[in-house]
Design an enzyme around this catalytic site. Structure first.
Site, PDB file in Angstrom:
ATOM      1  N   SER A  21       0.840  -1.204   0.000  1.00 49.39           N
ATOM      2  CA  SER A  21       0.000   0.000   0.000  1.00 49.39           C
ATOM      3  C   SER A  21       0.879   1.260   0.000  1.00 49.39           C
ATOM      4  O   SER A  21       1.780   1.380  -0.828  1.00 49.39           O
ATOM      5  CB  SER A  21      -0.924  -0.064   1.220  1.00 49.39           C
ATOM      6  OG  SER A  21      -1.933   0.875   1.123  1.00 49.39           O
ATOM      7  N   ASP A  70      -9.680  -3.858  -6.135  1.00 45.48           N
ATOM      8  CA  ASP A  70      -9.074  -3.168  -4.992  1.00 45.48           C
ATOM      9  C   ASP A  70      -9.543  -1.710  -5.023  1.00 45.48           C
ATOM     10  O   ASP A  70      -9.187  -0.959  -5.931  1.00 45.48           O
ATOM     11  CB  ASP A  70      -7.545  -3.258  -5.109  1.00 45.48           C
ATOM     12  CG  ASP A  70      -6.822  -2.530  -3.972  1.00 45.48           C
ATOM     13  OD1 ASP A  70      -7.499  -1.892  -3.143  1.00 45.48           O
ATOM     14  OD2 ASP A  70      -5.582  -2.614  -3.930  1.00 45.48           O
ATOM     15  N   HIS A  89      -7.540  -5.288  -0.956  1.00 51.56           N
ATOM     16  CA  HIS A  89      -6.326  -4.478  -0.869  1.00 51.56           C
ATOM     17  C   HIS A  89      -5.206  -5.179  -0.101  1.00 51.56           C
ATOM     18  O   HIS A  89      -4.090  -4.678  -0.069  1.00 51.56           O
ATOM     19  CB  HIS A  89      -6.668  -3.145  -0.187  1.00 51.56           C
ATOM     20  CG  HIS A  89      -5.545  -2.161  -0.208  1.00 51.56           C
ATOM     21  ND1 HIS A  89      -4.938  -1.739  -1.383  1.00 51.56           N
ATOM     22  CD2 HIS A  89      -4.896  -1.522   0.789  1.00 51.56           C
ATOM     23  CE1 HIS A  89      -3.983  -0.872  -1.099  1.00 51.56           C
ATOM     24  NE2 HIS A  89      -3.932  -0.728   0.209  1.00 51.56           N
TER      25      HIS A  89
END
Lengths: 262, 363
Positions: A94, A216, A244
């Site tokens: 991320s 996502d 995610h």
């Protein structure tokens, strides 16, 4: 103070190369617990918590330093230098994908390989660029921290787990995962969701692998594709995993993809 | 007894959801469907994210979903659901993950309770906390200002007094008439008393308005010269009142020596002000084998009234008897505060025979 205690750095495994795992917004190094151990036979494995998350030193939190991703990237460089990492592999989930980009631009010698899991160089749409969020979405998110800080309460309380099902978690029966101080989470959210690192992508010289999930909402497929196009020679692998956090929902697939690239 | 679990699921007085591993709502119960403003069955098949607001979606993806995978359960999450008309509705959520045989997520069960009133209450608490924090910050800013004021006041008062003290010493060396020497002696006494008053006022201000009486702790081999000097100075200002001293100081004492001098000065000053001038004042200082330093000052005269005894160490308490010279009435209060700051005590006994103040501290 040592960056190793500040960032709750854990080192395991053995090997001539080092692989460092960095977690994203919302959790801590537990995010990598189903992936990182698979590298211990061939790599020195380093995992860490960003300041403000997990077991990091909350006293080291500084609103000014961590107002942008640059402060987090400086910490990565400090950790790598303290451990003497050269030509290592950085795995960032991320927002840590971009933190890894910034760290590799500051000190190109520490990582020759960047693995990005669900990266996004900018979350807010901008002209032709589609980040996936309107400016008002992010305003709503940031306002919610002030309005409803208890949203993060699930991460605050230690949870007692039944350990019959998950014997590997037995020793952490009362540990809480993804502990986050709501005030720090608020500022990390601001640093994350208002970041714009698009201009940094072409400067990356490390070998780069992008692991992209399906469906996502934080970093969509078009965003992963944007990252691939803007980092010369980078590779994108579209995982079967959805959401995610494939490092938790599909750890075997993520592990295999990293090993195949490594 | 037959229990209809399907009916319990549908008509339960709280919201129930079954969600597949890839985030599709398999089944929502009636309570939740109604709450969100959909027709019966209207949520089934939607994505979980469709009933979350934007902040709820991000929270779920970045925090709740990882927690569910790591801990299998989450509880007491407060977030907003999105109704079919787009309005937000605050709820409390708990969830548990059902895993497949390999430990990977298979299905998530979620329960909701409405939390509108609770959210309002939380908001009020938060706003009250913010107000309190702001008030505290203001108080701290005022406190810093007071500290500076006290420091400046002390400095500005002591400087001219120092000049006066030096001037009287110089004048005392000149050839003076008897009357001149007498006046110089009185002036030196006044300078001494004023210096003591400034010390007391500054300590009072620090103790009550600032950061407390600060101590400069050092180990002193013998406190006898210090206490004796205090006695000499005060004797000179009250030559008519006899002061007898006795010392048994055989151990070093760790203390702030100027503050111990202040206690001695305040206690002796008090005895000179309120004691019977015809009876000698006795000053005694000793170290004990049980590890204490003790200083007591005793005077004759009428005893202190019982109800006055309890308030003796409060600030601004003045004695009843005439000839009062201490001014603000801070002396005993400050001595008491200094004793406390040293981890010690200041106590008093008062009888027809004598009034005795006893200061004790661990040495």
């Amino acid at each position: 103070m040592s960056s190793l205690s500040r960032n709750n750095v854990k080192v395991s495994g053995s090997g001539s190369r080092t692989i460092l795992f960095a977690h994203g917004f919302g959790c801590d190094q537990a995010m990598w617990r189903f992936v990182a151990p698979h590298f211990e036979k061939t790599f020195k494995v380093v995992s860490m918590d960003h300041v403000g998350a997990g077991g990091s030193d909350l006293d080291a939190y500084d609103s000014e330093k961590y107002a942008s991703l640059d402060g987090y990237a400086s910490d990565i460089v400090e950790i790598a230098r303290e451990l003497g990492i050269q030509n290592g592999i950085f795995v960032g989930h991320s927002v840590s994908a971009m933190i890894g980009v910034l760290a590799s631009l500051k000190a190109p010698e520490i990582f020759d390989t960047l693995i990005m899991v669900g990266p996004s160089p900018r979350y807010i749409d901008d002209g032709d660029y589609v980040g996936g969020f309107g400016a008002s979405d992010i305003e709503e998110l940031l306002a919610s921290f002030a309005d409803n800080p208890l949203a993060w309460s699930a991460a605050m309380a230690p949870t007692i787990m039944g350990n019959q099902e998950r014997p590997e978690l037995g020793q952490e029966l009362t540990q809480s995962f993804c502990r986050t101080d709501p005030r720090i989470a608020h500022e990390f959210a601001r640093a994350t969701f208002t970041s714009d690192n698009r201009a940094d992508l072409p400067k990356v010289t490390a070998r780069t692998l992008i692991l992209q999930c399906r469906d996502d909402i934080i970093a969509g497929e078009n965003v992963g594709e944007y990252v691939r196009q803007n980092i010369d020679g980078s590779t994108l692998v579209l995982l079967d995993a959805t959401g995610h956090c494939p490092n938790l929902s599909a750890p075997a697939e993520v592990t295999r993809a990293i090993k195949d690239f490594g | 007894m037959d229990v209809d679990y399907k009916q319990l699921f549908d008509d339960a007085p709280c919201g129930h959801l079954l969600v597949s591993a890839d985030g599709i709502i398999l089944r929502a119960n009636t309570w939740l469907t109604d709450l969100l403003g959909y027709p019966i069955g209207g949520i089934d098949g939607k994505r979980l994210r469709d009933i979350f607001g934007m902040s709820g979606r991000i929270l779920y993806e970045t925090n709740l979903a990882p927690l569910l995978r790591l801990q299998r359960t989450i509880s007491e999450v407060t977030l907003d659901l999105k109704r079919s008309d787009g309005t937000a509705i605050p709820v409390i959520m708990g969830a548990s993950m059902v895993a497949d045989p390999s430990g990977l997520p298979h299905m998530t069960r979620i329960a909701f309770l409405q939390a509108g009133e609770r959210r309002l209450y939380e908001r009020e608490l938060l706003s009250a906390r913010d107000d309190a924090e702001q008030g505290l910050r203001q108080q701290q800013a005022h406190g810093e200002l007071r500290e500076q004021f006290i420091a400046v006041l002390g400095h500005d008062l002591r400087n001219p007094l120092g000049s006066m003290s030096a001037a009287t010493r110089m004048l005392a060396k000149e050839t003076l008439s008897d009357r001149g020497r007498q006046v110089i002696g009185l002036m030196q006494g006044s300078v001494l008393r004023m210096s003591g008053l400034i010390d007391n006022v500054l300590d009072f201000a620090r103790a009550r308005l600032g950061s407390g009486i600060g101590l400069d702790l050092q180990t002193h081999e013998s406190l006898e010269p210090l206490i004796d000097q205090v006695v000499q100075e005060l004797r000179a200002s009250s030559p008519d009142h006899q002061v007898q001293t006795s010392y048994a100081i055989t151990h070093p004492v760790r203390c702030d020596v100027s503050k111990i001098g202040q206690i001695a000065s305040n206690l002796l000053g008090n005895a000179l002000s309120h004691g019977d001038p015809a009876q000698p004042i006795r000053v005694h200082a000793e170290t004990t084998t049980s590890g204490e330093f003790r200083l007591w000052v005793a005077n004759g005269g009428s005893p202190i009234a019982q109800d006055a005894l309890t308030k003796l160490f409060d600030p601004f308490v003045r004695g009843q008897s005439g000839g009062y010279r201490e001014g603000l009435g801070l002396g005993l209060y400050i001595a008491h505060e200094i004793a406390k700051a040293h981890g010690g005590t200041l106590t008093v006994t008062s009888t027809e025979n004598e009034t005795r103040f006893i200061f004790e501290m661990p040495r």
